[in-house]
Design an enzyme around this catalytic site. Structure first.
Site, PDB file in Angstrom:
ATOM      1  NE  ARG A  65      44.364  40.767  38.253  1.00 42.37           N
ATOM      2  CZ  ARG A  65      44.034  41.385  39.372  1.00 42.37           C
ATOM      3  NH1 ARG A  65      43.430  40.713  40.341  1.00 42.37           N
ATOM      4  NH2 ARG A  65      44.285  42.669  39.534  1.00 42.37           N
ATOM      5  CG  ASP A  84      48.536  42.542  43.426  1.00 39.96           C
ATOM      6  OD1 ASP A  84      47.318  42.660  43.266  1.00 39.96           O
ATOM      7  OD2 ASP A  84      49.275  41.946  42.622  1.00 39.96           O
ATOM      8  NE  ARG A 100      46.817  48.212  41.705  1.00 36.38           N
ATOM      9  CZ  ARG A 100      46.330  47.361  40.817  1.00 36.38           C
ATOM     10  NH1 ARG A 100      46.106  46.091  41.164  1.00 36.38           N
ATOM     11  NH2 ARG A 100      46.063  47.743  39.575  1.00 36.38           N
ATOM     12  CG  HIS A 131      48.097  39.878  39.742  1.00 37.09           C
ATOM     13  ND1 HIS A 131      48.034  41.014  40.515  1.00 37.09           N
ATOM     14  CD2 HIS A 131      47.774  40.256  38.484  1.00 37.09           C
ATOM     15  CE1 HIS A 131      47.710  42.036  39.756  1.00 37.09           C
ATOM     16  NE2 HIS A 131      47.525  41.599  38.521  1.00 37.09           N
TER      17      HIS A 131
END
Length: 321
Positions: A92, A152, A155, A179
């Protein structure tokens, strides 16, 4: 059907996989009553609006249309999902400069029409681009929010629920930090039905338990696996953005792990990072400061240091333009 006392208008910038999945979630859940889609490719935005409208008889009444930046003038919420995508094998943070420059143009266009609502940023790297949005827009930090570690955390809760065979709605825990690769699981605050995880499982130290270590690695690396398998992730974040939108528009004062500017909390300063935060119709009401273990606090500091360094580079990049 939700009864609205006023028009609640959401503008989505970018109708790619994430933007269209988010719009679909808004329609399914009846969260707003006016939705405008903006994209560089006007035909794409028109097509998405038309497709969504055809599902209206099965959902909640909502006005959905394609538009331009002028629509942001009276929007309650502008959600930015536009930008370059994360390619297979790309972190990212690799996206930093590329998307920072794209964001400068987008945010300037929005502010030029007199937008005075709340920004929600979903484009990666989300923590850094949220800070870029703050700097370019000049809005108060409370009204510039990144999606942070909301996905996240979802998850994490899902995988814990699968492992322990408990409804994910009864599993509580947080992923904090970037993140991305430097995020951390807050094992010290995981609870199942209100029972701390170490007591629920008799685990003495989750950080050295092989199953728990693997579980967290699956959380952290989920995007890489999904991108490798299907090219992009969008359903989960679409629903996460819808959850955040509901918390804002319905003035819920809900606690969600979003990216916000920390200024002294957790011993950190001047960095956008994922932390548990109370959110309402004014945006960020308050950061929730958990009592972290020494290890967790150190991991959070390291994540913040990485983000601060990369944010500095992104801010320099947009100044040079």
């Amino acid at each position: 059907m939700v009864n609205f006392s006023k028009t609640r208008k959401v503008v989505v910038i970018g109708t790619g996989f994430v933007g269209s999945s988010y719009a679909f979630a808004l329609l399914n859940q009846g969260i707003t009553n006016e939705l405008v889609l903006i994209d560089l490719n006007r035909d794409k935005a028109e097509g998405e609006a038309r497709d969504l409208n055809h599902g209206m008889p099965f959902g909640s009444p909502m006005k959905i249309r394609a538009g331009d930046y002028e629509e942001c003038r009276d929007a309650d919420l502008v959600v930015i999902t536009a930008g370059a995508n994360q390619a297979p094998g790309e972190s990212r943070l690799d996206l930093v400069n590329k998307n920072a420059k794209i964001f400068k143009g987008i945010v300037n266009n929005i502010m030029e029409v007199g937008f005075n609502g709340i920004f929600v940023v979903a484009t990666n790297p989300v923590d850094i681009l949220s800070h870029v949005t703050l700097e370019v827009s000049g809005l108060p930090k409370e009204r510039v929010i990144g999606s942070g570690t909301i996905l996240d955390t979802a998850r994490f809760r899902y995988l814990l629920s699968e492992y322990f065979q408990v409804d994910s709605r009864n599993v509580h825990g947080y992923i904090m930090g970037e993140h991305g690769d430097s995020e951390l699981p807050v094992w010290s605050h995981v609870q199942i039905g209100g029972v701390p995880l170490d007591r629920y499982t008799n685990l003495m130290d989750e950080t050295i338990n092989k199953d728990m270590t693997n579980l967290f690695e699956n959380v952290r690396d989920a995007a890489y696996h999904i991108i490798e398998q299907k090219g992009a992730t969008y359903y989960g974040i679409g629903m996460g953005l819808a959850r955040l939108t509901r918390a804002i528009l319905h003035n819920e004062n809900s606690i969600v792990t979003i990216s916000t500017l920390v200024q002294g909390e957790y011993g950190l300063d001047d960095v956008y990072i994922g932390v548990p935060t109370i959110v309402n119709e004014y945006g960020v009401r308050q950061i929730v400061e958990l009592q972290l273990t020494n290890t967790e606090q150190q991991q959070l500091r390291e994540s913040a240091a990485l983000l601060k360094e990369m944010t500095g580079k992104a801010l320099e990049a947009i100044k040079e333009e």
